[in-house]
Design a protein around this motif. Structure first.
Motif, PDB file in Angstrom:
ATOM      1  N   ASN A 148       2.269   2.259  -3.288  1.00 25.98           N
ATOM      2  CA  ASN A 148       1.322   2.830  -4.240  1.00 25.98           C
ATOM      3  C   ASN A 148       0.865   4.235  -3.867  1.00 25.98           C
ATOM      4  O   ASN A 148       0.072   4.822  -4.588  1.00 25.98           O
ATOM      5  CB  ASN A 148       0.102   1.918  -4.372  1.00 25.98           C
ATOM      6  CG  ASN A 148       0.455   0.585  -4.980  1.00 25.98           C
ATOM      7  OD1 ASN A 148       1.354   0.483  -5.795  1.00 25.98           O
ATOM      8  ND2 ASN A 148      -0.234  -0.458  -4.562  1.00 25.98           N
ATOM      9  N   LEU A 149       1.337   4.773  -2.745  1.00 22.92           N
ATOM     10  CA  LEU A 149       0.926   6.115  -2.342  1.00 22.92           C
ATOM     11  C   LEU A 149       1.796   7.153  -3.030  1.00 22.92           C
ATOM     12  O   LEU A 149       3.012   7.021  -3.117  1.00 22.92           O
ATOM     13  CB  LEU A 149       1.011   6.279  -0.822  1.00 22.92           C
ATOM     14  CG  LEU A 149      -0.001   5.493  -0.013  1.00 22.92           C
ATOM     15  CD1 LEU A 149       0.197   5.765   1.477  1.00 22.92           C
ATOM     16  CD2 LEU A 149      -1.426   5.826  -0.419  1.00 22.92           C
ATOM     17  N   ASN A 154      -3.657   6.935  -3.632  1.00 25.69           N
ATOM     18  CA  ASN A 154      -3.233   5.630  -4.115  1.00 25.69           C
ATOM     19  C   ASN A 154      -3.212   5.692  -5.640  1.00 25.69           C
ATOM     20  O   ASN A 154      -4.258   5.824  -6.277  1.00 25.69           O
ATOM     21  CB  ASN A 154      -4.210   4.549  -3.626  1.00 25.69           C
ATOM     22  CG  ASN A 154      -3.812   3.166  -4.052  1.00 25.69           C
ATOM     23  OD1 ASN A 154      -3.240   2.953  -5.124  1.00 25.69           O
ATOM     24  ND2 ASN A 154      -4.134   2.193  -3.227  1.00 25.69           N
ATOM     25  N   VAL A 195       0.842  -1.202   0.000  1.00 24.47           N
ATOM     26  CA  VAL A 195       0.000   0.000   0.000  1.00 24.47           C
ATOM     27  C   VAL A 195       0.876   1.250   0.000  1.00 24.47           C
ATOM     28  O   VAL A 195       0.639   2.181  -0.761  1.00 24.47           O
ATOM     29  CB  VAL A 195      -0.969  -0.004   1.209  1.00 24.47           C
ATOM     30  CG1 VAL A 195      -1.638   1.343   1.381  1.00 24.47           C
ATOM     31  CG2 VAL A 195      -2.011  -1.102   1.044  1.00 24.47           C
TER      32      VAL A 195
END
Length: 136
Positions: free
Chosen positions: A41-42, A87, A38
């Motif tokens: 993907n930020l 994201n 996660v």
């Protein structure tokens, strides 16, 4: 016989404890992997947005935060700048610009929707020539 039962019980308890620790470690590893994916993907961006007041701040942030994938958006009233974390597998920079513009506010890349702008309260109707993304 009694000692055998006690010994078997101790071994069983030790086995269960080790199994639980093993499961806990596997779960932690899985959680760490998910968190890393996660975080990878930020994306963080900043761009200028015209506006005047606290009500503008609320509207601009609400529009940006409504975009699926945006995790945080904060508009600085004095600098006329928004900082956004999103994201990048769910949205992109232009989608955020477009959402803010549809709420009536000019961004560095997209002019605000005229109808939405005209519907803003008087205090929010900004000067279309105002500087954005100021580095005060």
């Amino acid at each position: 016989m009694k000692n055998l039962k006690v010994t078997t019980g101790i071994i069983l308890v030790a086995f269960l404890a080790l199994s639980a620790m093993s499961c806990k470690n596997e779960t932690k590893k899985e959680n760490d992997t998910i968190i890393a994916e996660v975080a990878q993907n930020l994306t963080t961006i900043s761009f200028g947005v015209r506006g005047n007041c606290g009500m503008c701040k609320k509207n601009i942030e609400k529009a940006a935060n409504a975009v699926d994938g945006v995790t945080n958006a904060v508009w600085d009233v004095e600098k006329k700048k928004i900082d956004v974390i999103y994201n990048n597998t769910k949205t992109n920079e232009m989608a955020i610009h477009n959402a803010v513009a549809m709420s009536g506010y000019d961004t560095e890349k997209v002019s605000g929707n005229t109808e939405a702008y005209n519907g803003l309260p008087g205090c929010c109707q900004y000067d279309h020539e105002m500087e954005m993304n100021q580095m005060k």
